[in-house]
Design an enzyme around this catalytic site. Sequence first.
Site, short mmCIF file in Angstrom:
data_model
loop_
_atom_site.label_atom_id
_atom_site.label_comp_id
_atom_site.label_asym_id
_atom_site.label_seq_id
_atom_site.Cartn_x
_atom_site.Cartn_y
_atom_site.Cartn_z
N GLU A 93 -7.11 -51.40 14.44
CA GLU A 93 -6.13 -50.47 13.87
C GLU A 93 -5.50 -51.12 12.64
OE1 GLU A 93 -3.25 -49.27 16.75
OE2 GLU A 93 -4.75 -48.81 18.30
N GLU B 239 0.28 -37.07 15.09
CA GLU B 239 0.44 -36.66 16.49
C GLU B 239 1.93 -36.48 16.78
OE1 GLU B 239 -2.34 -39.14 19.13
OE2 GLU B 239 -2.29 -40.28 17.26
N LYS C 286 3.65 -38.25 20.24
CA LYS C 286 3.64 -39.68 20.53
C LYS C 286 5.07 -40.17 20.79
CE LYS C 286 1.13 -42.73 18.64
NZ LYS C 286 0.52 -43.67 17.69
N GLU D 58 6.13 -43.43 14.22
CA GLU D 58 4.96 -43.42 15.09
C GLU D 58 4.19 -42.10 15.04
OE1 GLU D 58 3.11 -45.33 17.31
OE2 GLU D 58 4.05 -46.93 16.17
#
Length: 995
Positions: free
Chosen positions: A774, A824, A827, A835
């Site tokens: 990542e 998203e 999250k 985030e």
Amino acid sequence: MAAITTKLKTSWSRLHSFCPSHRIPRIHFLPPFSTHPPFPIHTTPFAFRSVRPFSTNPVMGDRVVQELLAAVEREKQMAREERRKAGVALDGEDEDEEDYMGVTPLIEKLEKKKAKDLDGTDRFWVPTDSESDDDERFSPDEVKKRLDEFEKKCKRHAELLKNFAEAETLDEAHKWMTKIDKFEQRHLKLPLEYRVIGDLMNRLKESTGKERFILLQKLNRAVRLMDCKEAYDPNNPANFGVIQHRQIASPEDIVDSAGFDKEKSMIHGSQEEDDEDFSERKEQDDVLIEKLNAIEKKLEEKLAELDHTFGKKSRVLEEEIKDLVEERNSLTEKKRRPLYRKGFDVKVIDVNRPCKVTKGGRIAKYTALLATGNYHGVVGFAKARGPTANIAIQRAYEKCFQNLHYVERYEEHTIAHAIQAKYEKSKIYLWPGPMRSGMSAAGRTVETVLYLAGFRNVKSKIIGSRNPLNVIKALFKALNAIETPKDVQEKFGRTVLRVGCNSRGMMHQQFEMGRSSELLKVVSWLCLVGGVCGIGANWGTQASHPLPPRTVVQMLKDNGIQKVKLFDAEDRTLSALAKTGIQVMVGIPNDMLAGLAADEKTAGRWVSKNVSKYINNGVDIRYVAVGNEPFLETYNGTFLRSTYPALQNIQAALIAAGLSNQVKVTVPLNADVYGSSSDKPSGGDFRTDIHDLMLSIVKFLNDNGAPFTVNIYPFISLYNDPNFPVDYAFFEGSPTPIVDGTITYSNVFDANHDTLIAALQKNGFGNVSIIVGEIGWPTDGDINANPLFAQRFNQGFMNHISNSNGTPLRPGPIDAYLFSLIDEDEKSVQPGNFERHWGIFAYDGSPKYQLNLRTASNSSTLIRAKDIKYLDGKWCVLKPSANLDDSEIAPSVSYACGKADCTSLGYKTSCGDLDVRGNISYAFNSYYQKNGQDDRACGFSGLATITEKDPSTTTCKFNIMIDVGSGTSWKTQTQMELSLNFFWYMVLPFTLALV
């Protein structure tokens, strides 16, 4: 067999149910049901039973006389039934019946014994001399009564299983387990021998490769022993009189209850077996069984040794096994069908008709050459002669199953390396081909054999004679000479590496020995000049309105993203990736680690359901990520004890499934697992509290040729330290670089990466391959999270790795996955509001900024998702007439932001310039859109109203959610699947361990 039977006595038999509507993953072998009885008893299942009807008069052999006697007996029985219904006494009528065989007392004794042990309703129908249709046991009422009883017991069994599955505590689960055991012991009696055979069959369905080969041997032996036991059982009434020996089916025939009718007639022929005296046959068979058992025992020992033997010694063992198999087959009956026939495919390679000229004329004979294989690594061939073509084919068919070879397949589709072999005047060359390149075979003979062995991408060429027999022998010589990466590693004692990529940017795999740094310098030119060798992306699905998986997959292909990293094994996501050419890393959530660590069988079930299944459907799964950053300091050691055992069990399951060469295990770890005592990369070492654990994991990865996966976040360094130099987080150079000896580090990525390299080198694992799992930059939720910085960092990273220069301590291509693909909105924001904004694409698949991924499909900018449908152009905002001093505003905003996404509201964020009314409207609209524009979601005590005028500003966008259609049901289904996985891989293993 005794060991397996003993083990099965303690097996959890409650997992099999007779109710068609109740499905359990693993079901033991059960005999087929009769129409009349509800449950099986201690009798021989139909599939294995040799029922021989008694002769009513063995002295008289004339068929006509027997039919007349049978007709007379039927008439007498019908008259007897009529008189009984009329109430007429039947005294003395049965006195004329003779006991021709003298076994009536024994039969009556057996029937009394069965009646004592069994309930009247739990019996299979036993044939009688009467053929009357008026038997009360088979009247409609009695049949209906038994069926009702069966349904009642079936329903009760399902209720018990349901109560067990819904038990909230271990004590309650144990109580229901005890009840299920008692219920099954009373109603589901099954001989242990058949449980053994059933368990072997269940394992056979899931096994592959060499394990399947061994299971077939064991299952064949178990079935043969059971058949012989039944044939000579003195307590079996079917064995009184002359025993007619029955042909024993192969294990695969029993599994699928089918066979090759044409070949069966060819093999068995039309001749009847010669009649022999029973005692002589029994004595001969006993001697035969004793010899066969001795050979089978040797075979099992050799096969067990073969699992741990490689190279030349392995081939010697295979020859010994081959000799034992031939010796065993020579002892079997001439008319016996070949072993392992079902599941194998047989192809005729060549039929020839040679002639021999003699004084009496020409003598013509036929020669047949056949090849067989199961498409899973087992292949064989045979040549035979005969006076006719059919007989030659029949003989070759029988012989080809006695000459089986197990061939190692690399990644289940090709060979591990190029090879050449020569037999007589035929010389053959084989090369491995990339995925989906197809077969480029030198002739039909080679192509047929390779397909039967399970190869799909192999190149071949023949030089010299093309005689089919010589070509096949040369081909088998080449296949047997292929060495797997594990063979090479054990032979030379060095690590096997994967390096290089082809002209399309796809990873191309070779096997070399030596130091990776020098090797990577040599092969780095294989990547496209100015291109990236296989950039990947993290695909998360924690969104309230997720894009359809097929839409995302098409977006990946349009942008040239060749690899994807998933955080779980969701069915629709993996199914959408089938046959796309995209390499996949499947993730295992942290909450499943404990269950996988507790039981190796649980890991095997997970691999079968989430890896083997999708590979067979065309998904190119390359890695299994065990957990996600399980050693984060914020977890306080929650997953320290479960991660490594789970990693070991998953690897063992991949080996058992025959996928260990294609699929590698890894553990994505955060960069906080290592550090530097000198604040320079050269001082890198693993964290002291997990140092020994990290060494164990790294050694395990190194031994299995698996990569070390690390997540590196320069943004987090800037977020946690306000004094961190901003320029040092990017790739344009820093005015304050770090000088470590002769190396100068001008960006934090190189320094962080080389700190890991130094830690690995310090502990003796400098050659372990590394994946950057990542890396990325968020676009909202923080003062430093914005599209400008995100574009600057991600484009700088792509330019940095496109030159294949690597880092100072590890030159060469870098295998990396951008974080992340899509935003998203569900999250957790515990690490920070940023985030939910890591995606390079927004929630609807639209690019957030210009980014050149430097791939063949993406040379300038990102390509958005296609065919996206949005909800209606409506927004929920604060009423203009609403009073800001209203006491309901604060709790309404708090509720809306608690259920929806308000992370864009903050200091220096994208919506940080809104006034108070704008902030409230943004919160209301987020909640309204998340709930699919439901009018009830725009109430807020009368403070909100629905408008068709877009309230967005130049920097703050009031989103309209996409219309996912069935997306909501898909999300619900995904959550249900995850809950079910949690039960199977967490709750159930602990329950079994407690029991």
